[in-house]
Design a protein around this motif. Structure first.
Motif, short mmCIF file in Angstrom:
data_model
loop_
_atom_site.label_atom_id
_atom_site.label_comp_id
_atom_site.label_asym_id
_atom_site.label_seq_id
_atom_site.Cartn_x
_atom_site.Cartn_y
_atom_site.Cartn_z
N GLY A 210 0.84 -1.25 0.11
CA GLY A 210 0.14 -0.04 0.13
C GLY A 210 0.73 1.28 0.13
O GLY A 210 0.52 2.24 -0.77
N LEU A 211 1.95 1.30 0.88
CA LEU A 211 2.71 2.37 0.88
C LEU A 211 3.46 2.61 -0.78
O LEU A 211 3.29 3.77 -1.08
CB LEU A 211 3.95 2.11 1.60
N GLN A 212 4.00 1.84 -1.45
CA GLN A 212 4.47 1.88 -2.60
C GLN A 212 3.57 2.24 -3.63
O GLN A 212 3.82 3.07 -4.47
CB GLN A 212 4.98 0.41 -3.15
N ALA A 213 2.20 1.56 -3.51
CA ALA A 213 1.11 2.10 -4.63
C ALA A 213 0.76 3.73 -4.11
O ALA A 213 0.51 4.53 -5.21
CB ALA A 213 -0.28 1.22 -4.05
N GLY A 214 0.70 3.96 -3.04
CA GLY A 214 0.50 5.39 -2.45
C GLY A 214 1.46 6.18 -3.02
O GLY A 214 1.31 7.30 -3.68
N PHE A 215 2.85 5.85 -3.10
CA PHE A 215 3.81 6.76 -3.53
C PHE A 215 4.00 7.02 -5.15
O PHE A 215 4.04 7.91 -5.53
CB PHE A 215 5.29 6.11 -3.05
N LEU A 216 3.73 5.85 -5.73
CA LEU A 216 3.52 5.85 -7.08
C LEU A 216 2.41 6.60 -7.70
O LEU A 216 2.65 7.27 -8.75
CB LEU A 216 3.59 4.36 -7.65
N ALA A 217 1.19 6.75 -6.84
CA ALA A 217 0.13 7.42 -7.31
C ALA A 217 0.61 8.94 -7.20
O ALA A 217 0.07 9.65 -8.18
CB ALA A 217 -1.03 7.01 -6.37
N ILE A 218 0.98 9.31 -5.94
CA ILE A 218 1.63 10.79 -5.90
C ILE A 218 2.67 11.13 -6.81
O ILE A 218 2.52 12.18 -7.37
CB ILE A 218 2.15 10.94 -4.41
N ALA A 219 3.57 10.23 -7.33
CA ALA A 219 4.47 10.61 -8.16
C ALA A 219 3.87 10.51 -9.68
O ALA A 219 4.15 11.49 -10.43
CB ALA A 219 5.68 9.47 -8.32
#
Length: 173
Positions: free
Chosen positions: A44-53
């Protein structure tokens, strides 16, 4: 053609400055790196970071396109094929984000075809990397040479497939 308006002239000077293009190229490289680390089973952390990026990069490229349109005027901006290409990638990126937000925030059951379509839109964002070819003349020449050799390579591939098929037929009997 330089604009007459003082503000447009200032923006024109910024967007046609070589260092501006270098910074955009660095952002493109970072964008390609972030797109390449996406996986199916990500946290979830990686998915959130990638969405923000993804939002960040899309808005940076949109701001670049708008600044160039303002500084150059749309008629001059769209005269260049690379700018048309950049603008279409920005539009596709916004469409992909809109579809993802709509499907994530609605109770609509989406099918696998729509999910594949969204993935295809994501893949189109990787086309931004082709802007690097604009800056590197020798790299652009290499790509043109590879594209010119594709017909010959396709003929060779067809010949190999025929040989493979004949071998398969002969080995079955």
């Amino acid at each position: 053609e330089e604009p007459v308006n003082e503000r447009r002239y200032l923006v024109f000077q910024v967007v046609t400055f070589v260092q501006f293009e270098v910074h955009i190229m660095l952002i493109i490289i970072l964008n390609v790196i972030t797109l390449s680390v996406e996986t199916d089973n990500q946290s979830g952390l990686q998915a959130g970071f990638l969405a923000i990026a993804e939002f960040f990069f899309t808005f940076v490229f949109a701001a670049e396109a708008l600044a160039k349109m303002y500084g150059m005027l749309p008629s001059q901006y769209f005269r260049f094929y690379w700018n048309r290409f950049d603008f279409s990638i920005v539009v596709v990126s916004f469409v992909g984000i809109a579809i993802e937000l709509y499907t994530a925030n609605s109770a609509v059951n989406i099918g696998p075809a729509l999910i594949d379509g969204i993935r295809m839109l994501r893949m189109l964002r990787l086309l931004r990397a082709f802007r690097i070819f604009r800056a590197a003349k020798s790299l652009r020449q290499l790509v043109v040479t590879l594209l010119k050799s594709l017909p010959v390579v396709s003929n060779l591939l067809a010949l190999l497939l025929i040989a493979y098929a004949v071998t398969g037929v002969l080995c079955v009997e």
